[in-house]
Write a protein that holds these residues in place. Structure first.
Motif, PDB file in Angstrom:
ATOM      1  N   ALA A  50       0.855  -1.186   0.000  1.00 49.63           N
ATOM      2  CA  ALA A  50       0.000   0.000   0.000  1.00 49.63           C
ATOM      3  C   ALA A  50       0.890   1.235   0.000  1.00 49.63           C
ATOM      4  O   ALA A  50       2.092   1.146   0.297  1.00 49.63           O
ATOM      5  CB  ALA A  50      -0.912   0.001   1.231  1.00 49.63           C
ATOM      6  N   PRO A  51       0.328   2.399  -0.332  1.00 44.16           N
ATOM      7  CA  PRO A  51       1.131   3.626  -0.279  1.00 44.16           C
ATOM      8  C   PRO A  51       1.755   3.835   1.094  1.00 44.16           C
ATOM      9  O   PRO A  51       1.159   3.508   2.132  1.00 44.16           O
ATOM     10  CB  PRO A  51       0.107   4.720  -0.609  1.00 44.16           C
ATOM     11  N   HIS A  52       2.960   4.396   1.104  1.00 43.96           N
ATOM     12  CA  HIS A  52       3.765   4.501   2.323  1.00 43.96           C
ATOM     13  C   HIS A  52       3.048   5.274   3.432  1.00 43.96           C
ATOM     14  O   HIS A  52       3.070   4.886   4.604  1.00 43.96           O
ATOM     15  CB  HIS A  52       5.097   5.169   1.993  1.00 43.96           C
ATOM     16  N   ARG A  53       2.402   6.374   3.089  1.00 43.63           N
ATOM     17  CA  ARG A  53       1.779   7.227   4.095  1.00 43.63           C
ATOM     18  C   ARG A  53       0.272   7.004   4.198  1.00 43.63           C
ATOM     19  O   ARG A  53      -0.479   7.905   4.530  1.00 43.63           O
ATOM     20  CB  ARG A  53       2.072   8.703   3.783  1.00 43.63           C
ATOM     21  N   SER A  54      -0.173   5.806   3.970  1.00 42.87           N
ATOM     22  CA  SER A  54      -1.600   5.516   4.028  1.00 42.87           C
ATOM     23  C   SER A  54      -2.014   5.069   5.428  1.00 42.87           C
ATOM     24  O   SER A  54      -1.196   4.555   6.198  1.00 42.87           O
ATOM     25  CB  SER A  54      -1.953   4.420   3.020  1.00 42.87           C
ATOM     26  N   PRO A  55      -3.286   5.248   5.782  1.00 39.46           N
ATOM     27  CA  PRO A  55      -3.761   4.778   7.087  1.00 39.46           C
ATOM     28  C   PRO A  55      -3.587   3.277   7.294  1.00 39.46           C
ATOM     29  O   PRO A  55      -3.473   2.822   8.441  1.00 39.46           O
ATOM     30  CB  PRO A  55      -5.252   5.155   7.063  1.00 39.46           C
ATOM     31  N   LEU A  56      -3.565   2.509   6.209  1.00 40.30           N
ATOM     32  CA  LEU A  56      -3.423   1.060   6.353  1.00 40.30           C
ATOM     33  C   LEU A  56      -2.090   0.683   6.985  1.00 40.30           C
ATOM     34  O   LEU A  56      -1.998  -0.347   7.670  1.00 40.30           O
ATOM     35  CB  LEU A  56      -3.571   0.393   4.983  1.00 40.30           C
ATOM     36  N   ARG A  57      -1.072   1.501   6.775  1.00 40.62           N
ATOM     37  CA  ARG A  57       0.243   1.181   7.340  1.00 40.62           C
ATOM     38  C   ARG A  57       0.176   1.058   8.853  1.00 40.62           C
ATOM     39  O   ARG A  57       0.708   0.106   9.445  1.00 40.62           O
ATOM     40  CB  ARG A  57       1.259   2.247   6.942  1.00 40.62           C
ATOM     41  N   GLU A  58      -0.472   2.010   9.499  1.00 38.34           N
ATOM     42  CA  GLU A  58      -0.583   1.965  10.951  1.00 38.34           C
ATOM     43  C   GLU A  58      -1.344   0.731  11.410  1.00 38.34           C
ATOM     44  O   GLU A  58      -0.985   0.093  12.406  1.00 38.34           O
ATOM     45  CB  GLU A  58      -1.279   3.232  11.449  1.00 38.34           C
ATOM     46  N   ALA A  59      -2.398   0.376  10.669  1.00 48.73           N
ATOM     47  CA  ALA A  59      -3.187  -0.797  11.038  1.00 48.73           C
ATOM     48  C   ALA A  59      -2.369  -2.076  10.917  1.00 48.73           C
ATOM     49  O   ALA A  59      -2.424  -2.946  11.794  1.00 48.73           O
ATOM     50  CB  ALA A  59      -4.431  -0.881  10.150  1.00 48.73           C
ATOM     51  N   VAL A  60      -1.590  -2.208   9.842  1.00 51.27           N
ATOM     52  CA  VAL A  60      -0.776  -3.408   9.650  1.00 51.27           C
ATOM     53  C   VAL A  60       0.334  -3.476  10.695  1.00 51.27           C
ATOM     54  O   VAL A  60       0.625  -4.545  11.248  1.00 51.27           O
ATOM     55  CB  VAL A  60      -0.199  -3.437   8.220  1.00 51.27           C
ATOM     56  N   ASP A  61       0.959  -2.345  10.989  1.00 53.99           N
ATOM     57  CA  ASP A  61       1.973  -2.331  12.048  1.00 53.99           C
ATOM     58  C   ASP A  61       1.372  -2.749  13.381  1.00 53.99           C
ATOM     59  O   ASP A  61       2.013  -3.443  14.179  1.00 53.99           O
ATOM     60  CB  ASP A  61       2.580  -0.934  12.169  1.00 53.99           C
ATOM     61  N   GLY A  62       0.112  -2.337  13.627  1.00 56.38           N
ATOM     62  CA  GLY A  62      -0.536  -2.652  14.896  1.00 56.38           C
ATOM     63  C   GLY A  62      -0.850  -4.119  15.080  1.00 56.38           C
ATOM     64  O   GLY A  62      -1.020  -4.580  16.216  1.00 56.38           O
ATOM     65  N   VAL A  63      -0.945  -4.871  13.995  1.00 57.67           N
ATOM     66  CA  VAL A  63      -1.226  -6.304  14.102  1.00 57.67           C
ATOM     67  C   VAL A  63       0.034  -7.129  13.813  1.00 57.67           C
ATOM     68  O   VAL A  63      -0.059  -8.325  13.518  1.00 57.67           O
ATOM     69  CB  VAL A  63      -2.374  -6.716  13.153  1.00 57.67           C
ATOM     70  N   ARG A  64       1.181  -6.478  13.890  1.00 59.44           N
ATOM     71  CA  ARG A  64       2.475  -7.150  13.701  1.00 59.44           C
ATOM     72  C   ARG A  64       2.603  -7.771  12.313  1.00 59.44           C
ATOM     73  O   ARG A  64       3.221  -8.835  12.143  1.00 59.44           O
ATOM     74  CB  ARG A  64       2.681  -8.218  14.777  1.00 59.44           C
ATOM     75  N   GLY A  65       2.011  -7.101  11.353  1.00 56.93           N
ATOM     76  CA  GLY A  65       2.154  -7.548   9.975  1.00 56.93           C
ATOM     77  C   GLY A  65       3.308  -6.839   9.290  1.00 56.93           C
ATOM     78  O   GLY A  65       4.037  -6.058   9.892  1.00 56.93           O
ATOM     79  N   LEU A  66       3.456  -7.114   8.020  1.00 60.33           N
ATOM     80  CA  LEU A  66       4.523  -6.520   7.218  1.00 60.33           C
ATOM     81  C   LEU A  66       3.894  -5.693   6.105  1.00 60.33           C
ATOM     82  O   LEU A  66       3.064  -6.208   5.342  1.00 60.33           O
ATOM     83  CB  LEU A  66       5.408  -7.616   6.620  1.00 60.33           C
ATOM     84  N   LEU A  67       4.244  -4.422   6.002  1.00 54.22           N
ATOM     85  CA  LEU A  67       3.762  -3.580   4.919  1.00 54.22           C
ATOM     86  C   LEU A  67       4.928  -3.182   4.026  1.00 54.22           C
ATOM     87  O   LEU A  67       5.947  -2.676   4.505  1.00 54.22           O
ATOM     88  CB  LEU A  67       3.060  -2.326   5.432  1.00 54.22           C
ATOM     89  N   VAL A  68       4.773  -3.433   2.737  1.00 55.47           N
ATOM     90  CA  VAL A  68       5.755  -3.004   1.736  1.00 55.47           C
ATOM     91  C   VAL A  68       5.204  -1.750   1.066  1.00 55.47           C
ATOM     92  O   VAL A  68       4.101  -1.793   0.502  1.00 55.47           O
ATOM     93  CB  VAL A  68       6.001  -4.100   0.682  1.00 55.47           C
ATOM     94  N   PRO A  69       5.927  -0.640   1.102  1.00 62.32           N
ATOM     95  CA  PRO A  69       5.426   0.581   0.449  1.00 62.32           C
ATOM     96  C   PRO A  69       5.251   0.365  -1.053  1.00 62.32           C
ATOM     97  O   PRO A  69       6.137  -0.164  -1.720  1.00 62.32           O
ATOM     98  CB  PRO A  69       6.511   1.614   0.737  1.00 62.32           C
ATOM     99  N   MET A  70       4.115   0.784  -1.565  1.00 59.65           N
ATOM    100  CA  MET A  70       3.849   0.669  -2.995  1.00 59.65           C
ATOM    101  C   MET A  70       4.799   1.567  -3.767  1.00 59.65           C
ATOM    102  O   MET A  70       5.020   2.725  -3.392  1.00 59.65           O
ATOM    103  CB  MET A  70       2.394   1.063  -3.274  1.00 59.65           C
ATOM    104  N   ALA A  71       5.375   1.043  -4.833  1.00 66.02           N
ATOM    105  CA  ALA A  71       6.299   1.823  -5.660  1.00 66.02           C
ATOM    106  C   ALA A  71       5.530   2.894  -6.420  1.00 66.02           C
ATOM    107  O   ALA A  71       4.586   2.591  -7.148  1.00 66.02           O
ATOM    108  CB  ALA A  71       7.030   0.910  -6.639  1.00 66.02           C
ATOM    109  N   SER A  72       5.920   4.133  -6.254  1.00 67.26           N
ATOM    110  CA  SER A  72       5.252   5.228  -6.953  1.00 67.26           C
ATOM    111  C   SER A  72       5.827   5.375  -8.356  1.00 67.26           C
ATOM    112  O   SER A  72       6.881   4.823  -8.682  1.00 67.26           O
ATOM    113  CB  SER A  72       5.412   6.540  -6.184  1.00 67.26           C
ATOM    114  N   ALA A  73       5.103   6.111  -9.206  1.00 68.36           N
ATOM    115  CA  ALA A  73       5.577   6.337 -10.565  1.00 68.36           C
ATOM    116  C   ALA A  73       6.883   7.117 -10.537  1.00 68.36           C
ATOM    117  O   ALA A  73       7.040   8.034  -9.727  1.00 68.36           O
ATOM    118  CB  ALA A  73       4.525   7.097 -11.365  1.00 68.36           C
ATOM    119  N   PRO A  74       7.851   6.773 -11.397  1.00 73.64           N
ATOM    120  CA  PRO A  74       9.165   7.429 -11.363  1.00 73.64           C
ATOM    121  C   PRO A  74       9.108   8.940 -11.544  1.00 73.64           C
ATOM    122  O   PRO A  74       9.920   9.660 -10.969  1.00 73.64           O
ATOM    123  CB  PRO A  74       9.914   6.763 -12.525  1.00 73.64           C
ATOM    124  N   HIS A  75       8.169   9.437 -12.329  1.00 70.40           N
ATOM    125  CA  HIS A  75       8.108  10.873 -12.615  1.00 70.40           C
ATOM    126  C   HIS A  75       6.809  11.491 -12.132  1.00 70.40           C
ATOM    127  O   HIS A  75       6.245  12.368 -12.749  1.00 70.40           O
ATOM    128  CB  HIS A  75       8.281  11.119 -14.120  1.00 70.40           C
TER     129      HIS A  75
END
Length: 378
Positions: free
Chosen positions: A141-166
């Motif tokens: 998911a996007p790095h600064r998305s609300p889902l990141r906090e939720a996944v961290d809270g359940v001891r999961g692993l979040l990989v930041p979604m790669a954004s477009a180069p430009h």
């Protein structure tokens, strides 16, 4: 009718491309490299799984997420059952969607969450539900998305979604855009390789990125239609009803994604089915109102300013079928027996992932060209 001169006018294509779709298609290889790096930085390569998961569950929303679930199912194959968790809700809005784990999901299962938004409360609730059941949770998911906090809270692993180069292209179409699929899919390939469900080491992902780059060079707007497979396919599908017939493990999800992207990006209907089941399923369309010679209306009626009726055209997408058995000859015989034209796509030699990447890239570019042609006529 499609103005084919537009396809060979790069400046006109650029003016019509207000959503940045061509750039998204061209940058797919770069997105794979960035996504692979994000997966490494997130620690996927250092994971030490205790055996394979019993089952894999995939949750998300939109064209890209559905495509990812379909691709994971095809690639994992018999190694483990894969279940796509579909959302429910009263509207296709982030706050209205909910996902529910199947009753059997438990500690030996793996939940994968993929989203280009990351603001869906229902996905955060799903992660919490998986945590209570003991499931492992990995999200892209996007790095600064609300889902990141939720996944961290359940001891999961979040990989930041790669954004477009430009810079990101139009958010309204990013979920269906070509680059988004690879930004979500690539980290999962690295993870599934690590847990032993697919074979996708780092060098294989680099090979996918290279194949995407080479295909983008062949399919780019500066390449003339006669030597550009994506422009050729777009021209052939103009004002037709594509019947997308697929053969091979990789081709099935590519065909279904092609139909979905044609509808979402260019507003064009298409039907996808796998061979040999496609022959009886779509055979009636070749003999009915969509047949090449069908004209159900009065021949003498004035047709001035009326749009041309849609006629079926078969698109045969083939990976290399296992065992050398193929229904392609029967497919050609059925189509030609009804005077129905056929377009065929088959990837160059390479690994299974590289073949998959090439088919996805050519069909994505073709859908983009059809979308731009439609927008240029508005």
């Amino acid at each position: 009718m499609l103005d084919e001169s537009l396809l060979d006018a790069p400046e006109s294509l650029a003016r019509a491309d207000r959503r940045g779709l061509l750039r998204g298609a061209a940058e797919a290889g770069a997105r794979v490299r960035t996504a692979a790096r994000h997966a490494t930085e997130a620690g996927i390569a250092e994971l030490n799984p205790e055996g394979r998961p019993r089952a894999v569950l995939v949750a998300g929303f939109g064209t890209a997420a559905s495509g990812v679930a379909d691709l994971v199912t095809a690639l994992v194959g018999a190694a483990a059952p894969v279940t796509a968790i579909r959302p429910t809700g009263v509207a296709p809005a982030a706050g209205a969607l909910r996902w529910t784990l199947p009753g059997w999901a438990g500690p030996v299962d793996l939940l994968l969450i993929v989203t280009a938004d990351g603001a869906e409360p229902g996905l955060a609730l799903l992660a919490e539900q998986a945590y209570r059941r003991g499931c492992s949770v990995v999200a892209v998911a996007p790095h600064r998305s609300p889902l990141r906090e939720a996944v961290d809270g359940v001891r999961g692993l979040l990989v930041p979604m790669a954004s477009a180069p430009h810079g990101e292209y139009d958010a309204e179409t990013s979920a269906a855009g070509p680059g988004t699929l690879w930004a979500l899919f690539t980290p999962l390939l690295a993870l599934l390789d690590r847990v032993g469900l697919v074979t996708a080491p780092a060098d294989a992902l680099q090979g996918v990125a290279d194949r995407l780059d080479r295909t983008a060079e062949r399919c780019g707007p500066a390449i003339a239609t006669y030597s550009n497979p994506a422009k050729t396919l777009a021209a052939e599908l103009a004002d037709s009803l594509p019947l997308i017939w697929t053969e091979g493990d990789a081709a099935g999800p590519v065909g279904r994604r092609f139909a979905a992207v044609l509808a979402e990006l260019s507003g064009r209907p298409a039907l996808a089915a796998e061979l040999p089941e496609a022959l009886p399923a779509h055979g009636g369309l070749l003999a009915g109102a969509f047949a090449a010679g069908a004209d159900p209306d009065d021949f003498f009626r004035d047709r001035v300013d009326e749009p041309e009726p849609l006629h079926a055209r078969v698109v045969l997408l083939r990976d290399r079928p296992a065992g050398g058995l193929s229904a392609a000859p029967a497919a050609r015989e059925l189509a030609l027996g009804h005077d129905t034209a056929i377009s065929e796509l088959e990837p160059d030699e390479g690994t299974d992932l590289e073949s998959l990447a090439e088919l996805l890239a050519v069909t994505d570019f073709a859908a983009v060209y059809l979308a731009l042609a439609s927008e240029a006529r508005v």
